[in-house]
Motif scaffolding. Structure first.
Motif, short mmCIF file in Angstrom:
data_model
loop_
_atom_site.label_atom_id
_atom_site.label_comp_id
_atom_site.label_asym_id
_atom_site.label_seq_id
_atom_site.Cartn_x
_atom_site.Cartn_y
_atom_site.Cartn_z
N ASN A 63 18.57 19.39 55.77
CA ASN A 63 18.29 20.71 55.21
C ASN A 63 17.37 21.50 56.13
N GLN A 72 21.05 28.38 60.74
CA GLN A 72 21.40 29.71 60.23
C GLN A 72 20.85 30.80 61.15
N GLY A 108 18.47 25.09 58.10
CA GLY A 108 17.76 26.37 58.04
C GLY A 108 17.64 27.00 59.41
#
Length: 254
Positions: free
Chosen positions: A171, A178, A175
């Protein structure tokens, strides 16, 4: 013992049939006690046979579980080995990239070219837990000897922790990835732009090398930490699996 009481019963009945005097109170009592004992013994034997049948059913079920557990564990050995090999390969590629900084003269273009070649994707670890989950949900886990049962529970804990930690670091990496998408679009775009000078000039991707390198560095740092941690747990898991396989193999009846 049963034959003994049957003989007594037959003798008493024979006496009655041959016209001998009616059974005395003592003989009648002996006859009645013999009948009761025969009935009790018959019940005990029936219970013993029933218990034996139940134990046989449990043993058959336990043996079936052993076979299923071995299938799951052997499958996990293969999948963990594959994951370790994949992550180790990524570690080597990342280490080779880092070694570029050991030499003078590294340019932004070269750094970007090399780091952008590294894989961004890590295959998540997957484990075969169908049998252990079935044992737990059905309550049949009690069929498994305590030593094997405890090791299976410990293995399940390591598997859960491995998945949780991988998801957490994944995760974090996602992030940053992105951010990469906003700067680069698709990772395949620079290669496609080689044949499109007007588009390449318009997008000015080369002017974003500073941000791109920093973002890539962040992604691969997260990925590196996640993979190192996962490899360590998978190697520990392999040792546990080998031990459990050995214990189960000794319990299997040919």
């Amino acid at each position: 013992m049963i034959n003994f009481f049957r003989k007594i019963r037959q003798n008493l009945l024979s006496e009655g049939k041959t016209g001998k005097p009616a059974l005395s109170a003592g003989r009648y009592l002996k006859y009645a006690i013999g009948e009761i004992i025969l009935v009790v013994i018959g019940i005990l034997i029936a219970l013993q046979i029933n218990n034996w049948n139940e134990e046989q059913k449990k043993e058959i079920k336990k043996q079936d579980y052993y076979v299923q557990l071995l299938d799951d564990l052997n499958s996990d050995i293969i999948s963990t080995e594959y994951t370790i090999e994949e992550f180790s390969r990524h570690q080597k590629e990342y280490s080779d990239y880092l070694s570029l900084y050991d030499h003078e003269g590294l340019t932004p273009a070269t750094a970007y070219e090399q780091i952008s070649r590294l894989s961004l994707i890590s295959t998540p670890p997957i484990f075969n837990t169908n049998t252990i989950e079935s044992l737990q949900s059905s309550g049949d886990i009690g069929l498994i000897p305590s030593l094997i049962r405890n090791k299976l529970m410990n293995l399940r804990s390591i598997q859960n922790l491995t998945i949780q930690r991988f998801d957490a670091t994944d995760n974090g990496q996602r992030g940053i990835t992105q951010k990469l998408s906003s700067l680069l679009g698709a990772t395949t775009l620079p290669k496609r732009l080689d044949n499109q000078p007007k588009m390449k000039e318009f997008l000015h991707i080369d002017e974003n090398l500073r941000e791109l390198i920093l973002v890539y560095e962040g992604i691969h740092r997260w990925k590196n930490v996640s993979q190192l941690e996962t490899i360590d747990r998978l190697e520990t898991m392999q040792k546990e699996i080998d031990t459990i396989i050995d214990l189960i193999s000794k319990e299997i009846k040919e």
